[in-house]
Design a protein around this motif. Structure first.
Motif, mmCIF file in Angstrom:
data_model
loop_
_atom_site.group_PDB
_atom_site.id
_atom_site.type_symbol
_atom_site.label_atom_id
_atom_site.label_comp_id
_atom_site.label_asym_id
_atom_site.label_seq_id
_atom_site.Cartn_x
_atom_site.Cartn_y
_atom_site.Cartn_z
ATOM 1 N N ARG A 23 44.621 55.966 41.717
ATOM 2 C CA ARG A 23 43.324 55.361 42.060
ATOM 3 C C ARG A 23 42.380 56.385 42.677
ATOM 4 N NH1 ARG A 23 44.013 49.571 44.119
ATOM 5 N NH2 ARG A 23 44.739 49.507 41.949
ATOM 6 N N PRO B 125 44.176 39.389 54.395
ATOM 7 C CA PRO B 125 43.390 40.461 53.779
ATOM 8 C C PRO B 125 41.892 40.173 53.871
ATOM 9 C CG PRO B 125 44.510 39.154 52.087
ATOM 10 C CD PRO B 125 44.951 38.616 53.406
ATOM 11 N N GLY B 126 41.091 41.215 53.737
ATOM 12 C CA GLY B 126 39.633 41.055 53.755
ATOM 13 C C GLY B 126 38.920 42.175 54.483
ATOM 14 N N GLN C 216 45.791 43.564 56.008
ATOM 15 C CA GLN C 216 46.943 42.767 55.564
ATOM 16 C C GLN C 216 48.249 43.540 55.474
ATOM 17 O OE1 GLN C 216 44.793 44.168 53.602
ATOM 18 N NE2 GLN C 216 45.576 44.532 51.571
ATOM 19 N N PRO D 107 41.105 42.786 40.684
ATOM 20 C CA PRO D 107 41.618 44.161 40.579
ATOM 21 C C PRO D 107 42.182 44.676 41.904
ATOM 22 C CG PRO D 107 39.230 44.078 40.147
ATOM 23 C CD PRO D 107 39.668 42.691 40.401
ATOM 24 N N TRP D 108 41.623 44.217 43.035
ATOM 25 C CA TRP D 108 42.050 44.695 44.361
ATOM 26 C C TRP D 108 42.508 43.489 45.167
ATOM 27 C CZ3 TRP D 108 41.004 48.808 41.841
ATOM 28 C CH2 TRP D 108 39.794 48.955 41.166
ATOM 29 N N THR D 109 43.256 43.730 46.234
ATOM 30 C CA THR D 109 43.693 42.606 47.069
ATOM 31 C C THR D 109 42.465 41.867 47.619
ATOM 32 O OG1 THR D 109 45.657 43.838 47.725
ATOM 33 C CG2 THR D 109 45.046 41.949 49.089
ATOM 34 N N PRO D 110 42.304 40.612 47.247
ATOM 35 C CA PRO D 110 41.123 39.880 47.715
ATOM 36 C C PRO D 110 41.399 39.198 49.062
ATOM 37 C CG PRO D 110 42.334 38.508 46.204
ATOM 38 C CD PRO D 110 43.141 39.784 46.356
ATOM 39 N N SER E 201 41.448 49.445 48.786
ATOM 40 C CA SER E 201 40.868 50.268 47.712
ATOM 41 C C SER E 201 39.376 50.440 47.921
ATOM 42 C CB SER E 201 41.123 49.616 46.344
ATOM 43 O OG SER E 201 42.508 49.568 46.099
ATOM 44 N N SER F 102 38.683 45.422 50.365
ATOM 45 C CA SER F 102 40.115 45.721 50.294
ATOM 46 C C SER F 102 40.355 47.165 50.722
ATOM 47 C CB SER F 102 40.606 45.529 48.866
ATOM 48 O OG SER F 102 40.113 46.584 48.064
#
Lengths: 359, 359
Positions: free
Chosen positions: B90, B193-194, B186, A233-236, B62, B60
């Motif tokens: 969101r 990302p992370g 990212q 669902p979210w950027t992993p 989010s 993320s």
């Protein structure tokens, strides 16, 4: 630096090579395929039933533990939890925060779980059971068969933290009838940290479906729905997920989880034999060892001072303990990309420290 | 592949080199020092007050948005939120889930925020304001000065999602009197990302102190306490945090946030000029552009088909949109390690598609 901690651990050359690559855009069929392959291989190595599922959450192993509790348990549950160290304590904190009624079986550090610990809870209406299969902080490998049998008799939903033991010791999720298995990318998966891997049996999927998760980011309904098509669902942590893919295929090619477990067991035995052979002043503090780590009580020097010395003067990390074990316990890990030659260097360093009168 | 998406974006050679290294053990003075340096540089580039703080959460962007809401808002708040696209939506979902009373200013996709949108909410007792400074899904760069002035007049606590605009457009947290700024590793930070980066003004620190977070993993009290000594409560994405360190120092050496913003603005202008010069059949859909991305409506072909074509036949990723914008909008990003020559290749691909009658 040689890294003997229990995470992050050393990665293979192939995994590191992926780390050097640009991270690709991920809302693509290519990335979906990779994610579905990751799911398939984790299911294979965890020996899940065919209708189990696996999701990859961008968080730590502790985040994975909380995810399991928030999605699978409710205030109507009555949980039993083994607290044998820092991670058992974390389960206790999480159950408290999320207001899940529970009883705690508190074990002295280093002590194994025995049938008499469970006897008082037999037939008392417990609906869920949580434990670390391997309590990483003390290096105690709990008897999961004992717990699984209790759960089968008592119709308990079983949540197993296998964070530091997955791929280091045998685990058969279907046979144990476990509902949830949690692990992390930076343990025996030997990738950088950032991903918690959660395997879910049909019993867990049903609980998730009927539950309302109070955190969108950790909501397994959303994760499961997206993972149906190999997405999140979210950027992993896309980079780590690509490294996990390389690593899972590496293990698969080498002979699967059985091969990796044997390799780790061999390294653990090699190190433990050397300790004995040289009569080093360290006492193994666990009644029940995992292949993942050897927990040691140094009899002649502070554990933390030994950690610092080995780091600063010998270029190696052993794993320090925190809290009230800081001075009494350090650990030597056997997971990740390590060899006998690495342990020879560590033993040499210990011998040198003894020669110098430091230990 | 050349990556023109808005994340993950392309990393510099120095950042990628760190990705190839073994991830070190992190409960050390060395890693603490790096984390404190990361905090200092993010504060510098975000222009925070001296007594602001920065934490790095392994999740993320989010996840960062939800963290801000769970830790800084309560059911006693009365929030106002701008909903101008997927990310505004969101925020609405999160406020709903966490039962924070709110009113929503819904803006048509592509439309700018104007004083008349805020007028009806003046003096109505709102206590908090949430917005995307840049609504990444539609490429609309909202007038943050307008919102900041409203918040100052109305004593509103301001939470700003700068996920895709931090280091791409100017942002002065102290001057705007924003309580929270959220970004991700990212985007213009151009790392894998992370990691979500969260800057917190004293007003936010006070709210966090007086609030009880219902999620341990996202608890900012714990994150702040640990970050005092450059640590995190749970194993973080250590590899990404080390890459962020290299990247922040790279930007600092080159001239700071001002330099990086100018570089990005230049690339955006270069691409937009070329679009016009060649009279390509794409319409810019945003009334107020960020330097981070150019959102385009293709007049002669499905946006998603163009994305696939550019990926599969030209080896480049442009950024597709989801949901009801899937066929009508694609985006071209200007953040990350990109050059004029990269845009020349993309323009050439578009020209080729036009020659072939595809667009």
């Amino acid at each position: 630096m040689i890294n003997f901690t229990v995470g992050p651990v050393q990665s293979s050359d192939a995994v590191r090579a992926v780390g050097a690559e640009q991270v690709p855009y991920f809302r693509t069929a290519e990335f979906s395929k990779l994610m579905l392959e990751n799911e398939r291989l984790v299911k294979k190595f965890a020996h899940t039933t065919e209708d189990s599922r696996v999701v990859f959450m961008t968080c730590s192993g502790s985040g994975g533990m909380e995810t399991a509790i928030m999605n699978c348990l409710t205030k109507q549950d009555k949980a039993l939890v083994i607290n044998g160290g820092s991670f058992g304590e974390r389960f206790v904190e999480l159950l408290t925060l999320h207001e899940i009624p529970f009883s705690e079986i508190k074990l002295e550090h280093g002590k194994a779980l025995k049938p008499e610990h469970l006897d008082p809870y037999e037939g008392k209406g417990y609906t869920a059971f949580l434990l670390q299969k391997h309590e990483t902080s003390t290096g105690v490998h709990f008897d999961i068969k004992l717990v699984s049998d209790f759960c089968k008799r008592n119709n308990c939903f079983l949540i197993v933290d296998t964070i530091s033991t997955f791929l280091a010791d045998p685990f058969d999720m279907a046979d144990l009838d476990a509902g949830v298995m949690i692990t992390g990318s930076q343990k025996a998966l030997a990738c950088p940290p950032g991903i918690a891997v959660i395997a879910l049996a049909p019993s867990a999927l049903k609980r998730i479906e009927n539950n309302k998760c109070r955190c969108q980011y950790l909501d397994l309904k959303l994760a499961l729905k997206n993972q149906e098509r190999g997405q999140t669902p979210w950027t992993p942590a896309v980079g780590v997920l690509r490294q996990i893919n390389v690593r899972l295929k590496e293990i698969d090619t080498a002979g699967g989880d059985k091969y990796e477990i044997e390799r780790t067991a061999h390294l653990a035995q090699y190190f433990r034999d050397k300790l004995k052979e040289h009569n080093l002043p360290f006492e193994i503090i666990s009644e029940s060892l995992s292949n993942a780590v050897t927990p040691l009580h140094p009899k002649t020097q502070s554990a933390f001072e030994i950690f610092l010395k080995i780091k600063d003067e010998y270029g190696m990390w052993i794993c320090p303990n925190g809290g009230d074990m800081k001075d009494t316990v350090f650990r030597v890990g056997h997971i990740g990309y390590l060899s006998e030659a690495d342990y020879d260097k560590l033993i040499e360093a210990f011998l040198d420290l003894r020669k110098k009168g430091f230990i």
